[in-house]
Scaffold this active site. Structure first.
Site, PDB file in Angstrom:
ATOM      1  N   GLN A 263       0.829  -1.216   0.000  1.00 25.00           N
ATOM      2  CA  GLN A 263       0.000   0.000   0.000  1.00 25.00           C
ATOM      3  C   GLN A 263       0.857   1.256   0.000  1.00 25.00           C
ATOM      4  O   GLN A 263       0.367   2.349  -0.283  1.00 25.00           O
ATOM      5  CB  GLN A 263      -0.936   0.016   1.207  1.00 25.00           C
ATOM      6  CG  GLN A 263      -1.994  -1.075   1.143  1.00 25.00           C
ATOM      7  CD  GLN A 263      -2.916  -1.025   2.352  1.00 25.00           C
ATOM      8  OE1 GLN A 263      -2.619  -1.632   3.362  1.00 25.00           O
ATOM      9  NE2 GLN A 263      -4.008  -0.307   2.243  1.00 25.00           N
TER      10      GLN A 263
ATOM     11  N   CYS B 227     -10.656   0.221   3.146  1.00 22.24           N
ATOM     12  CA  CYS B 227      -9.254   0.027   2.782  1.00 22.24           C
ATOM     13  C   CYS B 227      -8.617   1.408   2.668  1.00 22.24           C
ATOM     14  O   CYS B 227      -9.177   2.285   2.017  1.00 22.24           O
ATOM     15  CB  CYS B 227      -9.163  -0.710   1.454  1.00 22.24           C
ATOM     16  SG  CYS B 227      -7.470  -1.002   0.925  1.00 22.24           S
ATOM     17  N   LEU B 228      -7.454   1.571   3.296  1.00 17.25           N
ATOM     18  CA  LEU B 228      -6.777   2.872   3.246  1.00 17.25           C
ATOM     19  C   LEU B 228      -6.415   3.245   1.810  1.00 17.25           C
ATOM     20  O   LEU B 228      -6.233   4.416   1.501  1.00 17.25           O
ATOM     21  CB  LEU B 228      -5.518   2.847   4.121  1.00 17.25           C
ATOM     22  CG  LEU B 228      -5.778   2.652   5.627  1.00 17.25           C
ATOM     23  CD1 LEU B 228      -4.476   2.474   6.381  1.00 17.25           C
ATOM     24  CD2 LEU B 228      -6.563   3.823   6.193  1.00 17.25           C
TER      25      LEU B 228
ATOM     26  N   HIS C 127      -7.111  -9.636   4.951  1.00 16.73           N
ATOM     27  CA  HIS C 127      -7.172  -8.449   4.087  1.00 16.73           C
ATOM     28  C   HIS C 127      -5.752  -8.018   3.686  1.00 16.73           C
ATOM     29  O   HIS C 127      -5.491  -7.736   2.519  1.00 16.73           O
ATOM     30  CB  HIS C 127      -7.900  -7.337   4.849  1.00 16.73           C
ATOM     31  CG  HIS C 127      -7.996  -6.018   4.143  1.00 16.73           C
ATOM     32  ND1 HIS C 127      -9.197  -5.431   3.822  1.00 16.73           N
ATOM     33  CD2 HIS C 127      -7.030  -5.154   3.718  1.00 16.73           C
ATOM     34  CE1 HIS C 127      -8.959  -4.265   3.212  1.00 16.73           C
ATOM     35  NE2 HIS C 127      -7.657  -4.071   3.149  1.00 16.73           N
ATOM     36  N   GLU C 128      -4.835  -7.982   4.680  1.00 18.58           N
ATOM     37  CA  GLU C 128      -3.471  -7.511   4.386  1.00 18.58           C
ATOM     38  C   GLU C 128      -2.696  -8.527   3.537  1.00 18.58           C
ATOM     39  O   GLU C 128      -1.925  -8.148   2.652  1.00 18.58           O
ATOM     40  CB  GLU C 128      -2.704  -7.222   5.682  1.00 18.58           C
ATOM     41  CG  GLU C 128      -3.354  -6.203   6.623  1.00 18.58           C
ATOM     42  CD  GLU C 128      -3.807  -4.924   5.958  1.00 18.58           C
ATOM     43  OE1 GLU C 128      -3.258  -4.553   4.909  1.00 18.58           O
ATOM     44  OE2 GLU C 128      -4.742  -4.287   6.491  1.00 18.58           O
TER      45      GLU C 128
ATOM     46  N   HIS D 186      -3.535  -8.039   0.068  1.00 20.36           N
ATOM     47  CA  HIS D 186      -2.780  -6.926  -0.524  1.00 20.36           C
ATOM     48  C   HIS D 186      -1.436  -7.407  -1.080  1.00 20.36           C
ATOM     49  O   HIS D 186      -0.986  -6.945  -2.129  1.00 20.36           O
ATOM     50  CB  HIS D 186      -2.503  -5.841   0.523  1.00 20.36           C
ATOM     51  CG  HIS D 186      -3.578  -4.794   0.625  1.00 20.36           C
ATOM     52  ND1 HIS D 186      -4.016  -4.059  -0.452  1.00 20.36           N
ATOM     53  CD2 HIS D 186      -4.286  -4.349   1.687  1.00 20.36           C
ATOM     54  CE1 HIS D 186      -4.958  -3.208  -0.048  1.00 20.36           C
ATOM     55  NE2 HIS D 186      -5.144  -3.368   1.245  1.00 20.36           N
TER      56      HIS D 186
HETATM   57 ZN    ZN Z   1      -6.550  -2.465   2.376  1.00 22.26          ZN
END
Ligand code: ZN
Length: 167
Positions: free
Chosen positions: A41, A81-82, A123-124, A127
């Protein structure tokens, strides 16, 4: 951002540079009021994540995380999500997970997680494989979320209660 769609490679050096990267990630996660963050990210294609599922929890870094076990029991919850500001979609995931990886010093680490912590870890790890919540939700929500991203607006299936954790 194409980096968000790329697969990250293993962390090999457990050195002070890695420790600094983890510190930076924890600071960014805190600054964004997030509960997790993956290196990808931030444009860093390394298999590294930080997680802090809840204000009371200690921030934990996991390098080279592998999902060792997932429960058959599933749960649906709204995720943010950021990397997708203003977007929340419903995602179904296993409720419990066991993750194996390395800590910031390179020591083996096993995380047994349930509920929010298990969700954030999955979730991570997604990514790190270039997978986003848009890929994990239903067609209708994906369509509406993509439209909102294009138009720079917000989207959430439960617009009234905007209670989701950004990760
Ligand atoms: Zn995320």
């Amino acid at each position: 951002d194409p980096v968000l769609r790329s697969k990250a490679s293993d962390v090999r050096e457990f050195d002070t540079e890695l420790a600094r990267e983890v510190e930076r990630m924890v600071a960014i996660m805190h600054g964004a009021m997030g509960v997790g963050l993956a290196a990808t990210q931030l444009g860093v294609l390394r298999r590294l994540l930080v997680i802090q599922a809840g204000a009371e929890a200690t921030p934990t870094a996991v390098a080279n995380p592998e999902i060792e076990w997932l429960s058959d029991e599933l749960a649906v919850a709204e995720e943010g999500c950021l990397s997708l500001p203003g977007i929340g979609v419903d995602v179904e995931r296993p409720l419990h997970a066991r993750i194996r990886g390395r800590d910031v010093r390179g020591e083996p680490l096993v995380v047994e997680a349930s509920g929010l912590e298990a969700r954030v870890l999955q979730h991570e790890i997604d990514h790190l494989d270039g997978v986003l919540i848009l890929d994990r939700t239903d067609r209708d929500q994906r369509k509406q979320a993509l439209r909102a991203l294009r138009e720079g607006t917000a989207y959430s299936p439960s617009a009234e209660d905007d209670e989701h954790s950004d990760t």
